[in-house]
Design a protein around this motif. Structure first.
Motif, PDB file in Angstrom:
ATOM      1  N   GLU A  77      36.084  43.636  56.629  1.00 57.37           N
ATOM      2  CA  GLU A  77      35.090  42.270  57.455  1.00 57.37           C
ATOM      3  C   GLU A  77      35.373  41.296  56.650  1.00 57.37           C
ATOM      4  O   GLU A  77      36.146  40.931  58.181  1.00 57.37           O
ATOM      5  CB  GLU A  77      33.822  42.772  57.124  1.00 57.37           C
ATOM      6  N   LEU A  78      36.349  41.034  55.554  1.00 60.80           N
ATOM      7  CA  LEU A  78      36.701  39.863  55.356  1.00 60.80           C
ATOM      8  C   LEU A  78      38.082  39.795  55.843  1.00 60.80           C
ATOM      9  O   LEU A  78      38.486  38.658  56.917  1.00 60.80           O
ATOM     10  CB  LEU A  78      37.250  39.724  53.902  1.00 60.80           C
ATOM     11  N   LYS A  79      39.225  40.724  56.293  1.00 61.49           N
ATOM     12  CA  LYS A  79      39.881  40.548  56.522  1.00 61.49           C
ATOM     13  C   LYS A  79      40.536  40.220  58.638  1.00 61.49           C
ATOM     14  O   LYS A  79      40.791  39.725  59.626  1.00 61.49           O
ATOM     15  CB  LYS A  79      41.195  42.148  56.844  1.00 61.49           C
ATOM     16  N   GLN A 138      32.752  34.820  41.947  1.00 59.62           N
ATOM     17  CA  GLN A 138      34.616  34.445  41.464  1.00 59.62           C
ATOM     18  C   GLN A 138      34.928  35.798  41.138  1.00 59.62           C
ATOM     19  O   GLN A 138      36.026  35.874  41.414  1.00 59.62           O
ATOM     20  CB  GLN A 138      34.200  33.492  39.862  1.00 59.62           C
ATOM     21  N   GLN A 139      34.732  36.721  40.772  1.00 56.55           N
ATOM     22  CA  GLN A 139      34.866  38.407  40.651  1.00 56.55           C
ATOM     23  C   GLN A 139      35.712  38.817  41.340  1.00 56.55           C
ATOM     24  O   GLN A 139      36.676  39.558  42.188  1.00 56.55           O
ATOM     25  CB  GLN A 139      34.268  39.141  39.247  1.00 56.55           C
ATOM     26  N   PHE A 140      35.013  38.825  42.657  1.00 57.22           N
ATOM     27  CA  PHE A 140      35.462  39.245  44.083  1.00 57.22           C
ATOM     28  C   PHE A 140      36.825  38.303  45.075  1.00 57.22           C
ATOM     29  O   PHE A 140      38.005  39.402  45.517  1.00 57.22           O
ATOM     30  CB  PHE A 140      33.886  39.301  45.044  1.00 57.22           C
ATOM     31  N   TRP A 141      36.659  37.216  44.261  1.00 60.80           N
ATOM     32  CA  TRP A 141      37.700  36.532  45.005  1.00 60.80           C
ATOM     33  C   TRP A 141      39.348  36.508  43.804  1.00 60.80           C
ATOM     34  O   TRP A 141      40.241  36.623  43.928  1.00 60.80           O
ATOM     35  CB  TRP A 141      37.534  34.868  44.564  1.00 60.80           C
ATOM     36  N   GLU A 142      38.716  37.101  42.870  1.00 61.96           N
ATOM     37  CA  GLU A 142      39.797  37.806  41.978  1.00 61.96           C
ATOM     38  C   GLU A 142      40.536  38.917  42.055  1.00 61.96           C
ATOM     39  O   GLU A 142      41.436  39.231  41.265  1.00 61.96           O
ATOM     40  CB  GLU A 142      39.521  37.682  40.080  1.00 61.96           C
ATOM     41  N   GLN A 143      39.693  39.848  43.284  1.00 60.32           N
ATOM     42  CA  GLN A 143      40.348  41.109  43.080  1.00 60.32           C
ATOM     43  C   GLN A 143      41.087  40.796  44.851  1.00 60.32           C
ATOM     44  O   GLN A 143      40.708  41.572  45.216  1.00 60.32           O
ATOM     45  CB  GLN A 143      39.157  42.145  43.939  1.00 60.32           C
ATOM     46  N   SER A 184      45.218  40.828  49.659  1.00 54.84           N
ATOM     47  CA  SER A 184      44.548  39.610  50.989  1.00 54.84           C
ATOM     48  C   SER A 184      45.645  38.231  51.011  1.00 54.84           C
ATOM     49  O   SER A 184      46.036  38.143  52.202  1.00 54.84           O
ATOM     50  CB  SER A 184      43.278  39.602  51.052  1.00 54.84           C
ATOM     51  N   TRP A 185      45.372  38.372  49.634  1.00 56.16           N
ATOM     52  CA  TRP A 185      46.102  36.777  49.901  1.00 56.16           C
ATOM     53  C   TRP A 185      47.356  37.093  50.123  1.00 56.16           C
ATOM     54  O   TRP A 185      48.219  36.007  51.017  1.00 56.16           O
ATOM     55  CB  TRP A 185      46.350  36.204  48.951  1.00 56.16           C
ATOM     56  N   LEU A 186      48.198  38.479  49.430  1.00 54.62           N
ATOM     57  CA  LEU A 186      50.133  37.922  49.664  1.00 54.62           C
ATOM     58  C   LEU A 186      49.834  38.213  51.515  1.00 54.62           C
ATOM     59  O   LEU A 186      51.186  37.866  51.328  1.00 54.62           O
ATOM     60  CB  LEU A 186      50.073  39.428  48.810  1.00 54.62           C
ATOM     61  N   PRO A 196      40.099  28.641  46.142  1.00 50.26           N
ATOM     62  CA  PRO A 196      40.336  30.197  46.224  1.00 50.26           C
ATOM     63  C   PRO A 196      40.801  29.956  48.294  1.00 50.26           C
ATOM     64  O   PRO A 196      41.190  30.934  48.028  1.00 50.26           O
ATOM     65  CB  PRO A 196      39.415  31.453  45.829  1.00 50.26           C
ATOM     66  N   LEU A 197      39.779  29.349  48.437  1.00 47.85           N
ATOM     67  CA  LEU A 197      39.530  29.226  49.957  1.00 47.85           C
ATOM     68  C   LEU A 197      40.805  28.445  50.503  1.00 47.85           C
ATOM     69  O   LEU A 197      41.580  29.696  51.523  1.00 47.85           O
ATOM     70  CB  LEU A 197      37.953  28.588  50.574  1.00 47.85           C
TER      71      LEU A 197
END
Length: 195
Positions: A57-59, A80-85, A89-91, A123-124
């Motif tokens: 869904e995020l993608k 915060q934990q969600f974004w750390e995982q 997706s970031w790369l 993070p965004l």
């Protein structure tokens, strides 16, 4: 062309959820589809109403609005934990160029709302998202004596409980509309090859 906007939030007592609902109204009014989602570990009753977000869904989303209650000037640890995982997706740049916005609720006027909004934007921005705020020309921003700021939608619980004031509600609806309009414009531009 309809766009889907994820409203990813954590709510403990329902005030952040009330903002999420107002944002969803704004998305609908602008012709978009709101997807209300929470994160794994958000065990509080207010966050259990909506589905847990998944990486697909995020993608696939066209935009994202992130919300949390104030936690010492920062977002809740489950978010915060969600974004750390999300490193993969970031790369891969899966959120790059998509619009984003933030929202929060706090117990009092000086509980750290603006620092929480700014911290949630970090993070965004790392993901390459286009961060949207609420223009100062929005009447609710100029007239509010409680929540809402140019950085994002917000709610002050002191004296109001989880009930949004008129200005808080109007600012949240306006932000939902804004993210939707930007998402539509960016999606159209990508489709036409002009972006």
């Amino acid at each position: 062309m309809s766009v889907n906007i994820i409203i990813l939030y954590y709510s403990r007592h329902g005030a952040t959820q009330a903002l999420a609902d107002a944002l969803a109204e704004g998305i609908l009014k602008a012709g978009g589809e709101p997807l209300l989602r929470t994160v794994t570990g958000a065990g509080d009753p207010a966050s259990q109403r909506d589905l847990t977000i998944n990486k697909d869904e995020l993608k696939q989303c066209d935009g994202l609005i992130l919300g949390s209650p104030v936690r010492f000037g920062h977002m809740a640890s489950a978010l915060q934990q969600f974004w750390e995982q999300t490193s993969i997706s970031w790369l891969k740049g899966e959120l790059e160029g998509k619009p984003a916005a933030v929202f929060t609720s706090g117990s009092s006027m000086h509980s750290g709302q603006e620092s929480t909004l700014l911290a949630m934007g970090v993070p965004l921005l790392h993901h390459g998202m286009v961060l949207c705020g609420i223009p100062y020309t929005e009447p609710a921003i100029q007239q509010t004596v409680s929540g809402a700021s140019p950085y994002g939608a917000s709610h002050v619980e002191h004296g109001h409980g989880k009930q949004l004031t008129d200005h808080e509600y109007q600012a949240a609806v306006a932000l939902g509309k804004r993210v939707t309009v930007v998402a539509e414009a960016l999606k159209t531009a990508r489709k036409q090859g002009t972006l």
